[in-house]
Design an enzyme around this catalytic site. Structure first.
Site, PDB file in Angstrom:
ATOM      1  N   HIS A  60      10.880  18.847 -15.193  1.00 18.36           N
ATOM      2  CA  HIS A  60      10.820  20.095 -14.429  1.00 18.36           C
ATOM      3  C   HIS A  60       9.394  20.402 -13.961  1.00 18.36           C
ATOM      4  O   HIS A  60       9.185  20.891 -12.854  1.00 18.36           O
ATOM      5  CB  HIS A  60      11.371  21.241 -15.279  1.00 18.36           C
ATOM      6  N   VAL A  88       1.718  26.355 -14.412  1.00 16.28           N
ATOM      7  CA  VAL A  88       2.808  25.460 -14.787  1.00 16.28           C
ATOM      8  C   VAL A  88       2.273  24.566 -15.909  1.00 16.28           C
ATOM      9  O   VAL A  88       1.291  23.849 -15.711  1.00 16.28           O
ATOM     10  CB  VAL A  88       3.272  24.598 -13.594  1.00 16.28           C
TER      11      VAL A  88
END
Length: 181
Positions: free
Chosen positions: A95, A88
């Protein structure tokens, strides 16, 4: 004085018959390739068997682990440990915080609830360069590190089971009758 116990690896129980579930998110293919390579090399070196399942992103990892672990238990061929791999990278919105935090929380919840050794190799980084450095087997090898973590906890779990047959590792509350004695 308390002396910390260091695991040399030489006194570990055999992991030759261990089934390790590896769930990888392939959102960033080149990073996923390195994470998977590091993890599967570490698992192979331990003598355990890896089963690799691919999902689109990090948020799909916990639910996939839950589904597959439950199915494996029902089939009589349970997994002994899990390795979660993904990446990520922070973007311009919030987000990143949701994906990073919720995937880690859900994996920890599953690991504790099921008493299932789990190595979390989901990278949470600011830049792609940081991700590359952490994923590369020749550099930080975080995929291998996640697999090693899961294998170390599995070895601890097996050693505890061998030392205390019939007793599971973890907290067992005392019953009222036991404390009254």
């Amino acid at each position: 004085m308390v002396t910390p116990r260091r695991d040399s690896g030489s006194d570990r129980p055999s992991l030759k018959d261990a089934r390790i579930l590896v769930v990888e998110a392939r959102y960033y293919d080149d990073i996923a390739d390195e994470l998977l390579r590091g993890a599967t090399e570490a698992i192979a070196a331990s003598g355990a068997e890896a089963e690799v399942v691919t999902v689109p992103g990090a948020l799909e990892i916990p639910q996939t682990v839950a589904i597959l672990v439950e199915a494996a238990m029902r089939s009589g061929k349970p997994y002994d440990a899990v390795v979660a791999l993904g990446c990520v990278i922070r973007g311009e919105t919030g987000h990143y915080d949701i994906v990073a935090g919720e995937s880690a929380r859900a994996l920890m919840d599953l690991s504790v609830l099921l008493r299932l050794p789990l190595g979390n190799g989901i990278l949470t980084v600011e830049t792609e360069a940081q991700a590359q450095a952490r994923a590369r087997v020749s550099e930080m090898n975080k995929g291998g590190g996640a697999a090693e973590a899961a294998l170390a906890v599995l070895a601890l779990k097996r050693a505890n089971a061998a030392e205390h047959p019939g007793r599971t590792i973890g907290f067992t509350p005392r019953r009222a009758a036991e404390t009254a004695e």
